[in-house]
Each structure stands twice: as C-alpha cells, then as structure tokens.
Design an enzyme around this catalytic site. Structure first.
Site, PDB file in Angstrom:
ATOM      1  N   GLU A 198      -7.016   0.661  -2.856  1.00  0.00           N
ATOM      2  CA  GLU A 198      -8.008   0.559  -1.780  1.00  0.00           C
ATOM      3  C   GLU A 198      -9.090  -0.447  -2.168  1.00  0.00           C
ATOM      4  O   GLU A 198     -10.284  -0.142  -2.166  1.00  0.00           O
ATOM      5  CB  GLU A 198      -8.618   1.937  -1.499  1.00  0.00           C
ATOM      6  N   TYR A 225       1.325   2.355  12.561  1.00  0.00           N
ATOM      7  CA  TYR A 225       0.283   2.952  11.718  1.00  0.00           C
ATOM      8  C   TYR A 225      -0.179   4.299  12.273  1.00  0.00           C
ATOM      9  O   TYR A 225      -0.293   5.279  11.524  1.00  0.00           O
ATOM     10  CB  TYR A 225      -0.882   1.972  11.624  1.00  0.00           C
TER      11      TYR A 225
END
Length: 341
Positions: free
Chosen positions: A131, A170
C-alpha cells in the site's frame, strides 16, 4: 446518481468465485485455536496492536477494498489469524483516482462496513509495502455484537485525486468479500444498487497486441533463453501466446527514459523469458474467472482478458511500440505442469 449509470452484476461471477474459494481452502493451513486464544488473551480493545510478553506483535487491520476478499488476501500471501465483519464509525469510503480505488475519509456521523483482520507483524509490514500510496491511520470499529475496538486502516496520501467510479471488477471483488465474511445484507445491497461502476468489457471488445507474425513460432526453450541473464539474448516476454522483444531503452536524456526504464525493470524481474499470463492473473484477480492453478489452467477467454487489461494499454500507442516489438508466437507443449499457486 441517475438510473443511466451502470451497476454491478455480480451473479455472473458466483460460480467461479466459489471454485476459487475451494482452491484457496484446499491450500490454507488454519491457525490452531489454542494459538488464537493465547494471542487474544493479551488484547486491549483500545489499541490496534497486540503485544505478547515475548515481544511478538499482531495488528488489527480494517480492510475497505479488495483486501476484504479471501482470494485477494491469499494471492498476497496474507493469511489472517482471525477475521470478522465490523462497522467503522465517523468515516466513509470514497473511490478515487485511476481505476476508482477505495479510500477512507473522516465524516462525522457516517459509517460503513468492512472486514477486520488480525495480521502478524511480518504480514503487516508486507502490507505496508504493498500500500505504497497509502498511510496507516487508526479508526474506531464496532463488531456486530456492539463490541468496540481500534484498528488500522489505509488512507491515500494524495487526497487531491478526484473521485472516480470503481471498475465493476473491483467492486465485485469487494462485494464477494463482504458476502464471504458475513457483512450485513443491507450494506451489500447499497454497494450493488447505489454504487455506480465502470462496466466490464464484453469479450468481443477486448483489445489485443497487433502485428504479430502469424507464421513465426518459438518454443518454451527459446523463450527461456531470453530472460535477461545473457546480454546476447534480448529480453522476451509472452502474453496470450504472443512474444514481444524488448528493442531497447530511449536515450537517457529522453523524457520517456525514466518511465521506460522502470517498466523494463519490472518486466525483467517478473516476466522476462516466461509466459506472463499466470502471474498477471494472480496480480489482476477477476472473479469472473476461476483462480488458475498453473499456466495451463487458464481459459482462452481469461488469457484474452489479461492481454486486454494489462498489456494492450502499454502496446497500443506509438510510444510503447518503439520499445517492444511483436516477433512471433509461442508453440505451447501439451504437457501439463505441476506448478501451483
């Protein structure tokens, strides 16, 4: 939002998501309950970290995007100690930037549902690296038994990214994860019926790498020689049976140099001298398709989707065509390998 906006159709991926879960369940080694109990004995609901007497640390992590899906977790080698559905208070989820990725922002009185995972320190450190464009913040969560806890969540470091629609793929990953971990049906219904998405492409709309010689074939042995280890052999990559050769980098003073060098480094380390489809399938998980066990486990439609999503955007313009040239096709062996996820 108007009714003309596209909404998620998650029914088409139900069967293959179940098959993918079966694959993952067959490979995961469950944590022993006595280990879990010994960790939780040192839990403090006011803290997002559990520290054991021997110094080991465990982290409570609230997943708001694809990390609430068991397949996405498995593909990143993240196996939570425990997981449970929860409500995040005084925050909301927004979708931002290219691809409409999930972000979290403070909003007094708002709430949303997510999945809380307990991860080891090693796993949390790896997640931090994944991330890279996010930072960890502490948020308040409440489980469905009304028990409060502090947990970490990831917030984008660049909040100037404009709001954007998530892709249908997604949002499908998120919704499937919510269903898997028992998120409240009302919240899942909101995601399905109120959140607009960029629709999936139909197979006939997939873009592909063009100008591949139709009568030139190479073997897997030929491909392996071009893995970047020998300067006499230029780097080759193979996507959907099409082999591309790296022609070279632009001059170092070219404005394209840094971007091309970075892309070349990634390709060499991950895909050079190999069929890339299997690795891309793991990085670009699509619930419409069953999680493949090996290169031969990919369907033709899945390979075409991977070519469209991952590579066609890099080779459809003149800039990238300068540096990667289609030179032929791979003659695959009929032998099925024993490689696995």
């Amino acid at each position: 939002m108007t009714n003309t906006l596209h909404r998620l159709n998650s029914s088409t991926s139900e069967a293959n998501f179940k098959l993918s879960c079966d694959v993952v369940h067959s490979k995961i080694i469950r944590h022993d309950q006595s280990l879990i109990d010994s960790i939780l004995a040192h839990d403090n609901p006011q803290e997002p970290i559990i520290t054991l007497p021997d110094g080991q640390k465990y982290f409570w992590y609230l997943a708001i995007g694809s990390m609430n899906n068991p397949i996405s977790l498995y593909l990143r080698n993240l196996i939570p100690i425990i997981s449970y559905p929860a409500i995040c208070l005084n925050h909301r989820v927004v979708f931002r930037g290219v691809g409409g990725m999930a972000d979290i922002e403070s909003c007094e009185g708002s709430e949303f549902d997510g999945v809380v995972h307990l991860l080891s320190e090693e796993q949390m450190n790896r997640l931090d690296k994944m991330e890279m464009s996010y930072e960890r913040i502490i948020v308040p969560v409440v489980n469905y038994q009304n028990q409060s806890h502090s947990a970490y969540a990831y917030k984008m470091t660049i909040t100037s990214h404009p709001d954007n629609l998530p892709s249908e793929r997604y949002l499908d990953i998120i919704v499937k994860g919510c269903e898997y971990y028992g998120i409240r049906p009302d919240y899942i219904k909101r995601l399905r019926e109120e959140q607009a998405v960029t629709p999936r492409k139909e197979p006939h709309m997939y873009q592909s790498i063009n100008d591949v010689p139709s009568d030139v074939f190479y073997t897997t042995d030929d491909l392996v020689k071009h893995n970047g280890s020998d300067p006499n052999y230029p780097i080759w990559i193979c996507i959907n049976g099409k082999i591309l050769e790296h022609v070279g980098l632009p001059p170092s003073d070219s404005p394209e140099y840094e971007a091309q060098k970075q892309f070349h480094t990634i390709i060499q380390s991950r895909f050079a001298g190999r069929e890339a489809d299997f690795e891309i399938a793991k990085a670009l998980y699509e619930p419409l398709h069953k999680l493949p066990l090996n290169e031969e486990d990919l369907t033709d439609e899945h390979r075409a989707m991977l070519e469209d999503h991952y590579f066609s955007m890099r080779f459809r313009n003149d800039q990238n065509n300068k540096y990667w040239k289609p030179i032929g096709r791979l003659r695959r062996s009929n032998k099925i390998t024993n490689s696995s996820l």
